[in-house]
Motif scaffolding. Structure first.
Motif, PDB file in Angstrom:
ATOM      1  N   MET A   1       0.826  -1.203   0.000  1.00 53.39           N
ATOM      2  CA  MET A   1       0.000   0.000   0.000  1.00 53.39           C
ATOM      3  C   MET A   1       0.863   1.257   0.000  1.00 53.39           C
ATOM      4  O   MET A   1       0.734   2.119  -0.835  1.00 53.39           O
ATOM      5  CB  MET A   1      -0.929   0.009   1.215  1.00 53.39           C
ATOM      6  CG  MET A   1      -1.867   1.195   1.273  1.00 53.39           C
ATOM      7  SD  MET A   1      -2.932   1.200   2.737  1.00 53.39           S
ATOM      8  CE  MET A   1      -3.887  -0.284   2.442  1.00 53.39           C
ATOM      9  N   PHE A   2       1.770   1.373   0.972  1.00 55.29           N
ATOM     10  CA  PHE A   2       2.689   2.505   0.999  1.00 55.29           C
ATOM     11  C   PHE A   2       3.965   2.105   1.722  1.00 55.29           C
ATOM     12  O   PHE A   2       3.981   1.178   2.520  1.00 55.29           O
ATOM     13  CB  PHE A   2       2.059   3.726   1.683  1.00 55.29           C
ATOM     14  CG  PHE A   2       2.026   3.631   3.184  1.00 55.29           C
ATOM     15  CD1 PHE A   2       3.047   4.176   3.949  1.00 55.29           C
ATOM     16  CD2 PHE A   2       0.991   2.984   3.826  1.00 55.29           C
ATOM     17  CE1 PHE A   2       3.036   4.080   5.329  1.00 55.29           C
ATOM     18  CE2 PHE A   2       0.964   2.890   5.207  1.00 55.29           C
ATOM     19  CZ  PHE A   2       1.980   3.434   5.958  1.00 55.29           C
ATOM     20  N   ILE A   3       5.032   2.829   1.403  1.00 56.49           N
ATOM     21  CA  ILE A   3       6.328   2.616   2.047  1.00 56.49           C
ATOM     22  C   ILE A   3       6.728   3.912   2.723  1.00 56.49           C
ATOM     23  O   ILE A   3       6.858   4.944   2.053  1.00 56.49           O
ATOM     24  CB  ILE A   3       7.393   2.206   1.011  1.00 56.49           C
ATOM     25  CG1 ILE A   3       6.991   0.918   0.299  1.00 56.49           C
ATOM     26  CG2 ILE A   3       8.753   2.038   1.688  1.00 56.49           C
ATOM     27  CD1 ILE A   3       7.901   0.552  -0.854  1.00 56.49           C
ATOM     28  N   PRO A   4       6.918   3.935   4.045  1.00 53.36           N
ATOM     29  CA  PRO A   4       7.345   5.164   4.713  1.00 53.36           C
ATOM     30  C   PRO A   4       8.799   5.470   4.396  1.00 53.36           C
ATOM     31  O   PRO A   4       9.634   4.574   4.346  1.00 53.36           O
ATOM     32  CB  PRO A   4       7.151   4.841   6.198  1.00 53.36           C
ATOM     33  CG  PRO A   4       7.335   3.354   6.280  1.00 53.36           C
ATOM     34  CD  PRO A   4       6.776   2.803   4.990  1.00 53.36           C
ATOM     35  N   LEU A   5       9.085   6.743   4.189  1.00 55.24           N
ATOM     36  CA  LEU A   5      10.443   7.145   3.842  1.00 55.24           C
ATOM     37  C   LEU A   5      11.079   8.048   4.894  1.00 55.24           C
ATOM     38  O   LEU A   5      12.232   7.848   5.271  1.00 55.24           O
ATOM     39  CB  LEU A   5      10.443   7.869   2.482  1.00 55.24           C
ATOM     40  CG  LEU A   5       9.935   7.078   1.282  1.00 55.24           C
ATOM     41  CD1 LEU A   5       9.892   7.970   0.047  1.00 55.24           C
ATOM     42  CD2 LEU A   5      10.793   5.848   1.033  1.00 55.24           C
ATOM     43  N   TYR A   6      10.315   9.040   5.363  1.00 56.87           N
ATOM     44  CA  TYR A   6      10.902  10.034   6.263  1.00 56.87           C
ATOM     45  C   TYR A   6       9.781  10.853   6.890  1.00 56.87           C
ATOM     46  O   TYR A   6       8.750  11.098   6.263  1.00 56.87           O
ATOM     47  CB  TYR A   6      11.834  10.966   5.470  1.00 56.87           C
ATOM     48  CG  TYR A   6      12.367  12.138   6.253  1.00 56.87           C
ATOM     49  CD1 TYR A   6      13.393  11.970   7.188  1.00 56.87           C
ATOM     50  CD2 TYR A   6      11.839  13.415   6.078  1.00 56.87           C
ATOM     51  CE1 TYR A   6      13.871  13.047   7.911  1.00 56.87           C
ATOM     52  CE2 TYR A   6      12.317  14.491   6.793  1.00 56.87           C
ATOM     53  CZ  TYR A   6      13.335  14.303   7.714  1.00 56.87           C
ATOM     54  OH  TYR A   6      13.806  15.373   8.427  1.00 56.87           O
ATOM     55  N   ASP A   7       9.975  11.254   8.156  1.00 61.20           N
ATOM     56  CA  ASP A   7       9.014  12.147   8.791  1.00 61.20           C
ATOM     57  C   ASP A   7       9.741  13.395   9.303  1.00 61.20           C
ATOM     58  O   ASP A   7      10.891  13.337   9.696  1.00 61.20           O
ATOM     59  CB  ASP A   7       8.274  11.456   9.943  1.00 61.20           C
ATOM     60  CG  ASP A   7       9.176  11.155  11.128  1.00 61.20           C
ATOM     61  OD1 ASP A   7      10.402  11.046  10.927  1.00 61.20           O
ATOM     62  OD2 ASP A   7       8.674  11.004  12.247  1.00 61.20           O
ATOM     63  N   LEU A 163       5.943   6.475  -0.052  1.00 58.08           N
ATOM     64  CA  LEU A 163       5.949   6.046  -1.446  1.00 58.08           C
ATOM     65  C   LEU A 163       4.696   5.212  -1.660  1.00 58.08           C
ATOM     66  O   LEU A 163       4.593   4.082  -1.173  1.00 58.08           O
ATOM     67  CB  LEU A 163       7.205   5.236  -1.740  1.00 58.08           C
ATOM     68  CG  LEU A 163       7.683   5.140  -3.191  1.00 58.08           C
ATOM     69  CD1 LEU A 163       7.956   6.522  -3.764  1.00 58.08           C
ATOM     70  CD2 LEU A 163       8.941   4.281  -3.277  1.00 58.08           C
ATOM     71  N   VAL A 164       3.720   5.787  -2.350  1.00 60.88           N
ATOM     72  CA  VAL A 164       2.438   5.120  -2.559  1.00 60.88           C
ATOM     73  C   VAL A 164       2.547   4.158  -3.739  1.00 60.88           C
ATOM     74  O   VAL A 164       3.043   4.538  -4.808  1.00 60.88           O
ATOM     75  CB  VAL A 164       1.323   6.156  -2.806  1.00 60.88           C
ATOM     76  CG1 VAL A 164      -0.025   5.463  -3.002  1.00 60.88           C
ATOM     77  CG2 VAL A 164       1.251   7.134  -1.639  1.00 60.88           C
ATOM     78  N   PHE A 165       2.071   2.927  -3.522  1.00 57.68           N
ATOM     79  CA  PHE A 165       2.152   1.888  -4.551  1.00 57.68           C
ATOM     80  C   PHE A 165       3.581   1.711  -5.067  1.00 57.68           C
ATOM     81  O   PHE A 165       3.803   1.357  -6.231  1.00 57.68           O
ATOM     82  CB  PHE A 165       1.211   2.190  -5.722  1.00 57.68           C
ATOM     83  CG  PHE A 165      -0.220   2.353  -5.318  1.00 57.68           C
ATOM     84  CD1 PHE A 165      -0.884   1.335  -4.647  1.00 57.68           C
ATOM     85  CD2 PHE A 165      -0.909   3.528  -5.590  1.00 57.68           C
ATOM     86  CE1 PHE A 165      -2.213   1.484  -4.267  1.00 57.68           C
ATOM     87  CE2 PHE A 165      -2.231   3.685  -5.214  1.00 57.68           C
ATOM     88  CZ  PHE A 165      -2.888   2.660  -4.546  1.00 57.68           C
ATOM     89  N   ALA A 166       4.554   2.002  -4.185  1.00 58.19           N
ATOM     90  CA  ALA A 166       5.980   1.838  -4.479  1.00 58.19           C
ATOM     91  C   ALA A 166       6.454   2.700  -5.635  1.00 58.19           C
ATOM     92  O   ALA A 166       7.526   2.475  -6.182  1.00 58.19           O
ATOM     93  CB  ALA A 166       6.298   0.364  -4.771  1.00 58.19           C
ATOM     94  N   ARG A 167       5.665   3.740  -5.986  1.00 59.68           N
ATOM     95  CA  ARG A 167       6.042   4.563  -7.140  1.00 59.68           C
ATOM     96  C   ARG A 167       5.862   6.059  -6.913  1.00 59.68           C
ATOM     97  O   ARG A 167       6.636   6.865  -7.409  1.00 59.68           O
ATOM     98  CB  ARG A 167       5.212   4.160  -8.379  1.00 59.68           C
ATOM     99  CG  ARG A 167       5.610   2.823  -8.976  1.00 59.68           C
ATOM    100  CD  ARG A 167       4.768   2.505 -10.206  1.00 59.68           C
ATOM    101  NE  ARG A 167       5.220   1.300 -10.870  1.00 59.68           N
ATOM    102  CZ  ARG A 167       4.892   0.079 -10.518  1.00 59.68           C
ATOM    103  NH1 ARG A 167       4.081  -0.112  -9.479  1.00 59.68           N
ATOM    104  NH2 ARG A 167       5.347  -0.975 -11.176  1.00 59.68           N
ATOM    105  N   ILE A 168       4.820   6.443  -6.181  1.00 58.40           N
ATOM    106  CA  ILE A 168       4.443   7.849  -6.107  1.00 58.40           C
ATOM    107  C   ILE A 168       4.860   8.438  -4.759  1.00 58.40           C
ATOM    108  O   ILE A 168       4.307   8.062  -3.722  1.00 58.40           O
ATOM    109  CB  ILE A 168       2.921   8.016  -6.284  1.00 58.40           C
ATOM    110  CG1 ILE A 168       2.452   7.311  -7.561  1.00 58.40           C
ATOM    111  CG2 ILE A 168       2.551   9.487  -6.317  1.00 58.40           C
ATOM    112  CD1 ILE A 168       0.951   7.217  -7.680  1.00 58.40           C
ATOM    113  N   PRO A 169       5.834   9.365  -4.736  1.00 53.50           N
ATOM    114  CA  PRO A 169       6.219   9.996  -3.460  1.00 53.50           C
ATOM    115  C   PRO A 169       5.227  11.086  -3.079  1.00 53.50           C
ATOM    116  O   PRO A 169       4.890  11.950  -3.892  1.00 53.50           O
ATOM    117  CB  PRO A 169       7.608  10.568  -3.763  1.00 53.50           C
ATOM    118  CG  PRO A 169       7.605  10.819  -5.236  1.00 53.50           C
ATOM    119  CD  PRO A 169       6.698   9.799  -5.852  1.00 53.50           C
TER     120      PRO A 169
END
Length: 266
Positions: A1-7, A163-169
């Protein structure tokens, strides 16, 4: 679904999240050891240290060659084993992005206890749902689910890069991806999705994390903090726009002129 990158959520009460870093290091080290040991060694580790509900509940017996710890300890040890690099990487990424601020809110010792209790809760709930299962449960997902739930309670409005759907930041408030993630776990658990993933373990961790953070957070740490991780500001009353009270006009200081500006001396 989504991949967290940074907060964008700074630490406020601790200088370094060394418990989070230590947990990541231990998980990575255990994975490295079991991988280097080969398939047979890895299988033995999974059977010896994984959480097997039927063994813990005494409806099945583990072969003596795999008995290396008391059965009750597997409520914890299972959380440091992972099936493959993707299993490990996904869990540790969530821990890296969200764990530091939960550690900041709880303090080092309470955070470590919190993490382990969430892991126990995940295994406990899995054991309730699959009482007689002979399939070993491994992975830090139960503990990570607790961290995610705690972060949602503490910092729902903090902006997070995902990163939504591993493509959209996207940079969005944390409550959007975290509520979606938790909702997905609930739906999959109710629907009995994918047997290779223990949705029950995730649910147990989520419940434990959401409850424990309420009682384990440090004094003065607010819930539902604002977009910068700080408490929501209290609105101040608007200044009066009515007529000024009658009275003598304030005395104005005498203006001095000279070199260098409005005042010739200080």
């Amino acid at each position: 679904m989504f991949i967290p990158l940074y907060d964008s959520n700074r630490l406020r009460h601790i200088r370094l999240q060394y418990v989070t870093i230590g947990l990541i290091a231990v998980n990575a080290l255990v994975f490295l050891i079991t991988t280097i040991g080969g398939e047979n060694f890895n299988n033995a580790a999974v059977l010896g240290f994984g959480f097997i509900p039927s063994v813990v509940h005494d409806t099945a017996e583990l072969s003596p060659q795999f008995v290396v710890i008391p059965e009750s300890l597997s409520y914890l040890t299972y959380a440091f084993l992972h099936a493959d690099i993707f299993h490990l990487g996904g869990n540790m990424l969530f821990l890296w992005v969200f764990g530091d601020n939960v550690e900041d809110a709880l303090g080092h010792i309470r955070y470590l206890i919190f993490y382990l209790l969430c892991a126990i809760a995940g295994a406990f709930f899995q054991g309730l749902v699959a009482w007689s299962s002979e399939v070993p449960l491994i992975g830090a997902s139960g503990a990570i689910a607790g961290v995610v739930a705690a972060y949602l309670v503490l910092y729902p409005r903090v902006k997070v890069w995902v990163l939504v759907f591993a493509r959209i930041p996207l940079r969005i408030p944390a409550f959007i991806p975290l509520i979606l993630w938790i909702g997905f776990q609930v739906v999959m658990f109710a629907a009995g999705g994918e047997n290779q993933i223990s949705w029950a373990c995730h649910i147990g961790g989520i419940i434990a994390g959401g409850v424990l953070v309420l009682i384990m957070r440090s004094r003065g740490v607010p819930l539902l903090a604002g977009g910068d991780g700080e408490p929501q500001p209290v609105d101040q009353p608007a200044a009066s726009t009515g007529p000024a009270p009658a009275g003598p006009a304030p005395v104005q200081p005498e203006t001095r002129w000279g070199r260098g500006g409005a005042s010739g001396h200080k």
